[in-house]
Design a protein around this motif. Structure first.
Motif, PDB file in Angstrom:
ATOM      1  N   TRP A   5      -5.515   3.773  -4.305  1.00 24.60           N
ATOM      2  CA  TRP A   5      -6.587   4.585  -3.706  1.00 24.60           C
ATOM      3  C   TRP A   5      -7.915   4.028  -4.193  1.00 24.60           C
ATOM      4  O   TRP A   5      -8.128   3.884  -5.405  1.00 24.60           O
ATOM      5  CB  TRP A   5      -6.423   6.048  -4.131  1.00 24.60           C
ATOM      6  N   THR A   6      -8.763   3.716  -3.272  1.00 22.54           N
ATOM      7  CA  THR A   6     -10.049   3.131  -3.656  1.00 22.54           C
ATOM      8  C   THR A   6     -11.198   4.081  -3.338  1.00 22.54           C
ATOM      9  O   THR A   6     -11.251   4.654  -2.254  1.00 22.54           O
ATOM     10  CB  THR A   6     -10.268   1.787  -2.931  1.00 22.54           C
ATOM     11  N   PHE A  61       0.784  -1.233   0.000  1.00 18.64           N
ATOM     12  CA  PHE A  61       0.000   0.000   0.000  1.00 18.64           C
ATOM     13  C   PHE A  61       0.812   1.279   0.000  1.00 18.64           C
ATOM     14  O   PHE A  61       0.281   2.362  -0.118  1.00 18.64           O
ATOM     15  CB  PHE A  61      -1.002  -0.006   1.163  1.00 18.64           C
ATOM     16  N   ARG A  62       2.117   1.108   0.117  1.00 15.46           N
ATOM     17  CA  ARG A  62       2.986   2.295   0.081  1.00 15.46           C
ATOM     18  C   ARG A  62       4.169   1.993  -0.801  1.00 15.46           C
ATOM     19  O   ARG A  62       4.655   0.868  -0.833  1.00 15.46           O
ATOM     20  CB  ARG A  62       3.551   2.627   1.472  1.00 15.46           C
ATOM     21  N   CYS A  63       4.688   3.005  -1.496  1.00 15.56           N
ATOM     22  CA  CYS A  63       5.928   2.805  -2.234  1.00 15.56           C
ATOM     23  C   CYS A  63       7.078   2.886  -1.239  1.00 15.56           C
ATOM     24  O   CYS A  63       6.882   3.180  -0.059  1.00 15.56           O
ATOM     25  CB  CYS A  63       6.084   3.833  -3.343  1.00 15.56           C
ATOM     26  N   VAL A  64       8.289   2.636  -1.715  1.00 13.86           N
ATOM     27  CA  VAL A  64       9.451   2.597  -0.837  1.00 13.86           C
ATOM     28  C   VAL A  64       9.629   3.931  -0.114  1.00 13.86           C
ATOM     29  O   VAL A  64      10.122   3.998   1.001  1.00 13.86           O
ATOM     30  CB  VAL A  64      10.712   2.232  -1.656  1.00 13.86           C
ATOM     31  N   HIS A  65       9.236   5.007  -0.766  1.00 14.51           N
ATOM     32  CA  HIS A  65       9.433   6.323  -0.163  1.00 14.51           C
ATOM     33  C   HIS A  65       8.217   6.807   0.626  1.00 14.51           C
ATOM     34  O   HIS A  65       8.138   7.963   1.010  1.00 14.51           O
ATOM     35  CB  HIS A  65       9.799   7.344  -1.242  1.00 14.51           C
ATOM     36  N   GLY A  66       7.245   5.909   0.805  1.00  9.37           N
ATOM     37  CA  GLY A  66       6.135   6.231   1.693  1.00  9.37           C
ATOM     38  C   GLY A  66       4.899   6.799   1.008  1.00  9.37           C
ATOM     39  O   GLY A  66       3.919   7.122   1.671  1.00  9.37           O
ATOM     40  N   ARG A  67       4.950   6.931  -0.334  1.00  6.63           N
ATOM     41  CA  ARG A  67       3.743   7.445  -0.997  1.00  6.63           C
ATOM     42  C   ARG A  67       2.746   6.309  -1.169  1.00  6.63           C
ATOM     43  O   ARG A  67       3.133   5.151  -1.317  1.00  6.63           O
ATOM     44  CB  ARG A  67       4.117   8.041  -2.360  1.00  6.63           C
TER      45      ARG A  67
END
Ligand code: ADP
Ligand code: MG
Length: 598
Positions: A585-586, A575-581
């Motif tokens: 989105w549902t 649910f998050r990319c490596v950098h936290g984004r």
């Protein structure tokens, strides 16, 4: 048993005192530059041998000293700058007064050559060699007016202090941070730095602070520096004669750490965490994740509203009204960014070298889209992705979703703006950020060594030019890079030759990756070694994943979208990319219905 009190001889006492204030070469450099500036020098040259351990030499064209002063300057409490305690607060003292030369002389051997300004050119100057409280040699010598101080064998008689010095790279960075800061605060003084007889910095006198920032930090930065505009101040700060000026960089030219945060209060370089936080608050979300700006802030304020006794070396200060100062800084930064008209002027990929000889890294232009097949090679895929797993996971992990019945039939509606993949089913719409999602997939697979490293010997090996310190740092993690398919060897002090790399990592991206890795090492080297290795591996893997992943703007075929969605729902932390984004989105169908009052 009664203990006997021993009175330390003065030379021992001053050695101990010196050890407390002079912990590293950079502290000496700071005191010496301050003295030259106090003496009104307009040209300062610094020479270092063995990172200052063998020699620190400073040559200035300032007021110079008489024979008598040359003798007295090594005595404890010798100063020409104050006569009584009352003067202390009024001169805005950040350094310790009248003790620098005495302390340095207690733990090194010093040669001082000096001649007073305004004396006829045929008059001789004065040379004195001083060691551990004793004059070893003195003579009249021919010399230009000004002062030349050579500090030999610093810490020679304080072996414990010497043992606690960090490695040369770290000490050198600390030295250069001082030199950079001092020269940023005094743009009408020329600065030169030589390390082991090689010129490292040449910053001639300039007429503006902005030009000095360009010389010291990065010549390509000039077009991307934004001046801080005047702001309305609260009455309290106005009463304290608070005044803020300076420059910040355009959000597009982010650096990899905070090493280019420079704060000056009443013309002295200081450290203050609150100011750093205020700057970042002012940028709000304007900076890409994990990027930091270049910032030079100059604050003037009445001396009695700052506390300089927070830190024994007075490097840190505290403001009486920290909150108000922070808000003023954040507001000025925000207003400066809002004043921007149009996009940033992109920096060229190859830094222009002019004033400085050390190449400085600048953020490269984002990579232009490469063909989809190359960035996301197709592997055999099942034509129907397992959407059961997908929706189950969404239901379990995304709490915003209202309880709903799981529908097995999810279909890919298409791609939006070549950036988002849109899925729909009976219960709602799901939007996936293709870059963030793929970054997570690549990272998780690499972490588990799931995926065989995809590497190709380069037909034309690439040369990457970096700073000497960066090359040294990177060499230490050669094995880790080779495990990631990036093979290189050092071919000179400043160059690496890369033989093999994954296909998406080449040219400026390769340089960028190496710079990021080296910056990380420089910033976190004090961490516990095993934690460092873990964090370093995580960080570099994340950066490799980011660079290898498909980009926003890449058109994807239906098959590639299916594969990415499937892959995403088969990895952890999806649910998050490596950098936290966020990656997903549902929007529940019920929300749509409510919105359209169905
Ligand atoms: P302080 O700077 O606090 O006075 P220092 O120990 O740093 O104490 O220096 C002692 C004195 O030596 C100074 O007050 C100044 O008179 C003299 N001095 C030191 N460095 C220089 C220099 N580069 N040029 C001229 N005078 C100097
Ligand atoms: Mg001084």
């Amino acid at each position: 048993m009664a203990t006997k009190i021993n009175i330390l001889p003065p030379q021992e006492a001053i050695k101990i005192a010196a050890g407390e204030v002079i912990e590293r070469q950079a502290h000496v450099v700071k005191e010496l530059i301050e003295n030259s500036l106090d003496a009104g020098a307009t040209a300062i040259s610094l020479y270092f041998n063995d990172t200052g351990k063998a020699l620190i030499r400073i040559v200035d064209n300032g007021a110079g000293m008489s024979k008598e002063d040359a003798h007295n300057c090594f005595l404890p409490h010798a100063t020409s700058k104050i006569k009584s305690l009352d003067d202390l607060t009024s001169i805005g003292s950040f350094g310790f007064r009248g003790e620098a030369l005495a302390s340095i002389a207690a733990i090194s051997s010093i040669t001082l050559i000096t001649k007073e300004e305004g004396t006829p050119s045929d008059t001789l100057g004065y040379k004195i060699v001083y060691c551990e409280g004793t004059v070893l040699e003195e003579s009249a010598v021919a010399c230009p007016s000004g002062t030349d101080i050579q500090i030999h064998n610093l810490f020679f008689n304080t072996p414990v202090r010497k043992k606690f010095l960090k490695n040369d790279d770290t000490e050198w960075n600390a030295i250069m941070a001082i030199v950079n800061a001092m020269s940023l605060a005094h743009h009408s003084v020329s600065f030169k730095v030589f390390r082991d007889n090689k010129m490292i910095l040449n910053a001639p006198t300039v007429t503006s602070q902005k030009d000095r920032i360009a010389q010291i930090i990065d010549l390509n930065l000039t077009q991307n520096l934004i001046p801080l505009p005047p702001i309305a101040l609260p009455a309290i700060l106005e009463k304290q004669n608070f005044f803020l000026t300076g420059f910040i960089s355009h959000p597009n030219v982010g650096r990899y750490n905070k090493s280019h945060f420079y704060f000056f209060v009443n013309h002295r370089w200081i450290k203050n965490n609150e100011l750093g936080k205020a700057v970042l608050k002012g940028y709000d979300n304007a900076l890409p994740p994990q990027r930091y700006p270049v910032v030079c802030l100059f604050i003037d304020i009445d001396q009695q509203h700052i506390d300089v006794n927070v830190h024994p070396k007075k490097e840190e200060i505290r403001f009486t009204n920290t909150g108000l100062v922070g808000t003023a800084v954040a507001t000025a930064v925000k207003n400066a960014l809002e004043s921007l008209a149009g996009p940033a002027i992109q920096e060229p990929v190859t830094p222009i070298q002019s004033f400085t000889q050390t190449p400085r890294y600048t953020a490269p232009i984002p990579q232009i889209f490469s063909p989809t097949s190359e960035i996301y090679p197709t592997r055999p895929v099942s034509p129907k992705p397992n959407f059961n797993t997908l929706i189950n996971t969404i239901v379990q992990e995304q709490t915003v979703i209202t309880p709903k019945q799981v529908q097995p039939e999810f279909s890919i509606t298409g791609q939006l703006y070549n950036t988002y993949i849109v899925l729909q089913d009976e219960t709602g719409i799901t939007i996936i950020d293709q870059h963030a999602a793929h970054e997570r997939v690549v990272y998780e697979r690499k972490k588990q060594s799931f995926e065989k490293v995809e590497t190709f010997p380069l037909l034309f090996p690439e040369t990457v030019t970096l700073e000497q310190e960066q090359i040294k740092a990177l060499e230490k993690t050669k094995k880790f890079f080779s495990d990631q398919g990036i093979m290189f060897e050092k071919i000179s002090d400043r160059e690496l030759l890369v033989h093999a790399a994954p296909p998406a990592i080449k040219g400026p991206t390769l340089t960028e990756l190496f710079c990021e890795a080296a910056h990380f090492m420089q910033e976190f080297e004090h961490m516990d070694p095993s934690l460092f290795t873990l964090k370093y591996n995580e960080y570099v893997l994340g950066q490799i994943a980011c660079k290898t992943a498909i980009k926003a703007g890449d058109p994807l075929t239906s098959e590639q979208m299916h594969q990415l969605v499937n892959d995403l729902f088969s990895v952890d932390n999806r649910f998050r990319c490596v950098h936290g984004r966020p990656t997903i989105w549902t929007i529940p169908k019920a929300t749509l219905e409510k919105q359209f009052r169905r």
